[in-house]
Design a protein around this motif. Structure first.
Motif, mmCIF file in Angstrom:
data_model
loop_
_atom_site.group_PDB
_atom_site.id
_atom_site.type_symbol
_atom_site.label_atom_id
_atom_site.label_comp_id
_atom_site.label_asym_id
_atom_site.label_seq_id
_atom_site.Cartn_x
_atom_site.Cartn_y
_atom_site.Cartn_z
ATOM 1 N N LYS A 117 0.843 -1.189 0.000
ATOM 2 C CA LYS A 117 0.000 0.000 0.000
ATOM 3 C C LYS A 117 0.879 1.240 0.000
ATOM 4 O O LYS A 117 2.040 1.198 0.429
ATOM 5 N N PRO A 118 0.362 2.384 -0.485
ATOM 6 C CA PRO A 118 1.206 3.582 -0.631
ATOM 7 C C PRO A 118 1.966 3.977 0.627
ATOM 8 O O PRO A 118 3.168 4.284 0.569
ATOM 9 N N ALA A 119 1.320 3.980 1.782
ATOM 10 C CA ALA A 119 1.994 4.411 3.010
ATOM 11 C C ALA A 119 3.139 3.477 3.380
ATOM 12 O O ALA A 119 4.222 3.927 3.791
ATOM 13 N N GLU A 120 2.915 2.175 3.228
ATOM 14 C CA GLU A 120 3.951 1.195 3.558
ATOM 15 C C GLU A 120 5.113 1.292 2.577
ATOM 16 O O GLU A 120 6.288 1.235 2.970
ATOM 17 N N LYS A 121 4.799 1.437 1.296
ATOM 18 C CA LYS A 121 5.860 1.548 0.281
ATOM 19 C C LYS A 121 6.677 2.817 0.486
ATOM 20 O O LYS A 121 7.910 2.804 0.348
ATOM 21 N N THR A 122 5.997 3.908 0.813
ATOM 22 C CA THR A 122 6.708 5.168 1.061
ATOM 23 C C THR A 122 7.633 5.028 2.263
ATOM 24 O O THR A 122 8.772 5.523 2.252
ATOM 25 N N ALA A 123 7.173 4.344 3.311
ATOM 26 C CA ALA A 123 7.999 4.155 4.504
ATOM 27 C C ALA A 123 9.277 3.392 4.173
ATOM 28 O O ALA A 123 10.374 3.749 4.639
ATOM 29 N N ILE A 124 9.170 2.344 3.359
ATOM 30 C CA ILE A 124 10.348 1.567 2.980
ATOM 31 C C ILE A 124 11.268 2.402 2.111
ATOM 32 O O ILE A 124 12.499 2.423 2.302
ATOM 33 N N SER A 125 10.702 3.099 1.131
ATOM 34 C CA SER A 125 11.509 3.907 0.219
ATOM 35 C C SER A 125 12.273 4.987 0.978
ATOM 36 O O SER A 125 13.474 5.195 0.752
ATOM 37 N N GLU A 126 11.597 5.692 1.889
ATOM 38 C CA GLU A 126 12.263 6.750 2.643
ATOM 39 C C GLU A 126 13.332 6.182 3.565
ATOM 40 O O GLU A 126 14.373 6.823 3.789
ATOM 41 N N MET A 127 13.102 5.001 4.101
ATOM 42 C CA MET A 127 14.075 4.358 4.980
ATOM 43 C C MET A 127 15.348 3.973 4.237
ATOM 44 O O MET A 127 16.460 4.069 4.768
#
Length: 286
Positions: A117-127
């Protein structure tokens, strides 16, 4: 060297990597650092690390030395710090194995279908994005991850050996099972899901017939049919295959293909996600 492009399947049990030079894998157990009275080698992938301020051990050594007996973060999301450690160590090992100086790298890694999901993918990408300081077995370096793509596990594996028509993919991992449906190379949400069990979390790891029955029960709720073309991947795929065949007669083991120039490697099913991710990364970042 120019920017390196990699596909990294940062699994709870093993990380698998595919890239322009070939493949690599290592045991992804992680434990906290402690001072060792006796320095003993447990495996070729033993690593003492410090990454962005976190110290610990990874690889086979962590399997034996983990005080708390967990050796990894399980669950239906990869948006946690263990994923960052696994990915960075995978990149570091790839450079060491193939003798390349890694300064910048673009990666595609995976997330279970249910958490794609967008929020989870964004969290991984930013990490993952940015420059990270590493010390591994006394060697200091820095890795800059310039681009990050997040693919759905199982669905990403499809791209390791893409085909037309209706394809079902069963990706059996240590913590989850991903079931993906692809129709004419398009992902179908309503016929795909993540099941919250895997080979490291079931009560009896040796009862593969029971695991196959559980997968069949869950996929039948997605309206999969017994004569569907089903591709099976993951570390246990070869052993599980005859049991899956009793439910899906047209099931096949995945044989992912990694091709660079004239060199073609037909890999084991466990590398399906990594190779699929690499192909997606090349399409996105090359």
């Amino acid at each position: 060297m120019s920017k390196l492009i990699l596909g990294i399947d940062a699994g709870n049990h093993t990380a698998k990597v595919a890239g322009p030079y070939g493949m690599d894998s290592y045991r992804t157990a992680i434990c906290d650092w402690f001072e060792r009275d006796i320095v003993e080698s447990h495996g070729a992938d033993d690593m003492e690390f410090e990454i962005d301020g976190r110290r610990g051990y990874a690889g086979t050594i962590a399997v034996y030395e983990d005080e708390f007996g967990g050796t990894g973060m399980y669950g239906d999301t990869k948006a946690h710090e263990d994923t960052k450690i696994r990915v960075l160590l995978a990149i570091y090992r790839y450079g060491q194995k193939y003798g390349i100086d890694i300064s910048e790298v673009a990666v595609v890694t995976g997330q279970p279908i249910v958490s794609h999901k967008p929020a989870e993918k964004t969290a991984i990408s930013e990490m993952l994005t940015g420059t990270h300081s590493l010390t591994v077995n006394g060697y200091e370096t820095a890795i800059t991850i310039t681009d990050v793509g997040i693919a759905a596990e199982g669905a990403g594996a499809f791209w390791a050996a893409p085909a037309g028509g209706t394809i079902r993919v069963i990706d059996v991992g240590s913590g989850t099972v991903n079931a993906a449906s692809i129709v004419d190379k398009r992902y179908i949400n309503n016929a795909s899901d993540t099941f919250n069990f895997g080979m490291e979390t079931v009560n009896n790891k040796n009862d593969l017939a029971a695991v196959a029955r559980a997968i069949a029960r869950n996929t039948s709720r997605l309206k999969w049919h017994r004569n569907d073309r089903v591709l099976l991947c993951g570390g246990i795929a070869a052993d599980l295959y005859p049991h899956i065949q009793t439910h899906y007669g047209a099931a096949e083991l995945m044989h992912p293909v990694l091709q660079e120039g004239n060199h073609v490697t037909v890999a084991e099913p466990v590398f399906a996600n990594a190779i699929g991710f690499y192909k997606l990364a090349r399409m996105s970042f090359a």
